[in-house]
Structures are given as structure tokens and as C-alpha cells.
Design a protein around this motif. Sequence first.
Motif, mmCIF file in Angstrom:
data_model
loop_
_atom_site.group_PDB
_atom_site.id
_atom_site.type_symbol
_atom_site.label_atom_id
_atom_site.label_comp_id
_atom_site.label_asym_id
_atom_site.label_seq_id
_atom_site.Cartn_x
_atom_site.Cartn_y
_atom_site.Cartn_z
ATOM 1 N N HIS A 144 -16.147 0.997 -18.222
ATOM 2 C CA HIS A 144 -16.029 -0.355 -17.686
ATOM 3 C C HIS A 144 -15.596 -1.341 -18.767
ATOM 4 O O HIS A 144 -14.732 -2.204 -18.529
ATOM 5 N N GLN A 148 -12.225 -3.501 -18.804
ATOM 6 C CA GLN A 148 -12.219 -4.954 -18.929
ATOM 7 C C GLN A 148 -11.347 -5.413 -20.089
ATOM 8 O O GLN A 148 -10.657 -6.432 -20.005
ATOM 9 N N SER A 206 -12.134 -11.765 -9.571
ATOM 10 C CA SER A 206 -13.460 -11.982 -10.146
ATOM 11 C C SER A 206 -14.481 -12.310 -9.070
ATOM 12 O O SER A 206 -15.645 -11.932 -9.170
#
Length: 376
Positions: A144, A148, A206
Motif C-alpha cells: 500500500h 501510494q 480520495s
Amino acid sequence: MDRRPGLSARLKLTLSYAGFLLLGGGLLLVVVWVFVLRWMRDVDAGAIQRRFGVVIVLGPDRSELLGGFYPAAAAAMGFLLLFGLLGGWFLSGRMLAPLTRIGDAARMASTGSLSHRIRLLGRKDEFRELADVFDAMLEQLESHVAEQRRFAANASHELRTPLAISQTLLDAARNDPARDQGELLERLHAVNTRAIDLTEALLLLSRTDRRSLTRDVVDLSLIAEEAAETLLPLAEQNRITLDVTGEKAHALGSEELILRLVTNLVQNAIVHNVPDGGTVTVHTESRHDASVLQVENTGRPVPRELVPTLTEPFQRGTQRTRTGEHAGVGLGLAIVHSIVRAHDGTLDLVPRPAGGLIVTIRLPRERAEVSQQARP
């Protein structure tokens, strides 16, 4: 949080082992005393001699036995205490060794080192199951974080591109005042529109990642018709036949986000198609466990090894492109995937043998409708 220092788990286990060992030894001594010593009777040697005419030589009486028993019992309890402390310290160390490794890995992870794995060997037990879960968590967290970072780098690059183009156009206009201002304004408008679309897509992405959704009953067939009607001019411009088929399919979710999901899928199906004479079919149906939306389009062949990367941010087809009237910002399928995940649904991408793609979305159905169909 701040905590006062206390006994270690190893010391607590050691004291527990020693305490239970002393308790067991003490109970054993009590049993010996109750059933042997306490009930020992003094033998009347004179009475036996007078009755049977024999002389009995008796050993030590009960008081002498008790006098010798107490020191021996105290020595045995002392030995049990020492043995319990040493054995408990050794056994607790062996048992807590996996927790020590897990704690070391957690401390390394807290400093930002996510590549370390515990990998405990041996048969499965509670500690090894905990270590395996911790390793899996570290692996997901590392993936993750890497995702990101890639997303942030790609987003920065994508946002920098329109800004750099705008800066170049403004510098050219300042250095050449006689240049056509209408063309400059048109190009600046296109670049600014692209930057706005990218920013809105990032905000939407988001938002869906937080899963803060207001869930209502949504008819996927109506959503599909609305999206097709909105994108019909684009389809006609590209000479693409756009069809909506199927039946009502009620799902639980956000109508706004599901509309954006379908719109992105249909727009991608139109843009990534054959130059002339292509087709896009949007189909909805209601199944026992889910409401299904399927978007199928013609187009160039899609390699199967490329399919898993299509939902990654800023991935566009077979290559990354940043130009073109309808090239998009590279977040279409990434937003679709995020919206589907926020609705606890599934997304399947299957290449068509003749070229193009089949995208299947399954969303949870309305609970009342599911229970009604489940009745005989």
C-alpha cells in the motif's frame, strides 16, 4: 501512552510456574500428613504382650516421625521452589521467544522498515499464526505504501504537465505580444480544463477510499440509460454504436458515485474503440446475490498480462499518453475500481478475443429484494 514500569511477562510466568509447583508440592505433603501421619496410632505394646505372650519391638512413635517429617518437608519445598524458578524461567523464555521476534519486527516497522518478515518455522500454533498474520499485514502495508508513493509521483507529474504547458504559453505570449491572443486563450482554456478534471478526479478517488458513503436503493438500468444519453454525442462523433440492454437491477449505494462509475466505463469504452464502426453495449441484470452491470466494447486487442494494471492510476491502455481530445487523465478505471471497492462489490476485466474489453461490475443488492426472491 505512558505506562509505569512493571514486571516482565517472562518473570510473571516464572513466578506462576514456581507458585503452582509449590502449591502442588504443598498439597502432596498435606495429603501425606493427613492420611499417614495424623492417623497413625500409638501401639500398646504391653497389652499385646499380655494377650499373646509375645514381645513387640516398636519403631519410632508418631512424635518422632513428625519431628523428622517437618525438616524433610521444608527441604523438599525449598527444592521445589528453586526448581520451579529455574525451570519456569527457562520454559517461559522458550515460550515467549516468538513474541520477542514479533516485537522486534513491530519496532522495525514503526521506524519505517516494512521489508522485514518474521517467518517463524515449525508447526502451526497460536504464536506462529500471530506471526503469519503480522507478516501478511506488513506485506499489505508495504504494498500500500509503495502504491501510494507511485500514485503521488504520478499525480505530481500529471499536475506538473498542464502547469508547465501554461507557463510555456504565457512566456511565449509575453515574448511575442503580436501573437494571436484567441489561439492562446483557447489553448490555455483546454490546459486549465484538463488540470481541473485531474484535480476533481483525485479528490473523488480520495473520497471513495474513505468509504464514507450514503447508501440508497439505486436502479442500475436507469443509471446506465442516463450515462448513455450523456455520452451519446461523443459516441456519434466517433461513429460508435451505443446500446443499453437488460432489466432493472437494484443495488445499494451512492447514486452519484455509481453514475460516475458507469459514465467512466462507457466513456472509456467509446474512447478506446476502433476508429470507425465500433460498438459499445451496456447490459444490466439482477441475479440472486448481486446486481450486475456489464460494459462490452470493440477495440484493439488487449494483452491478458496488461489487464491487472488497467485499474492502476494513470494507466491508459497499452501505453501512457497525455495528449488527445478524449485521452482523459488516466484515472478512469482507477476511480471505477475504488468506487466498486467502497460499495463492497467486485470488478472483473476480461479481454475479448476479437479485441476490446468486457467489464463486469457486481454490486450488493437491496436486502429486502434478496430475501423476497429467496422465499420458495
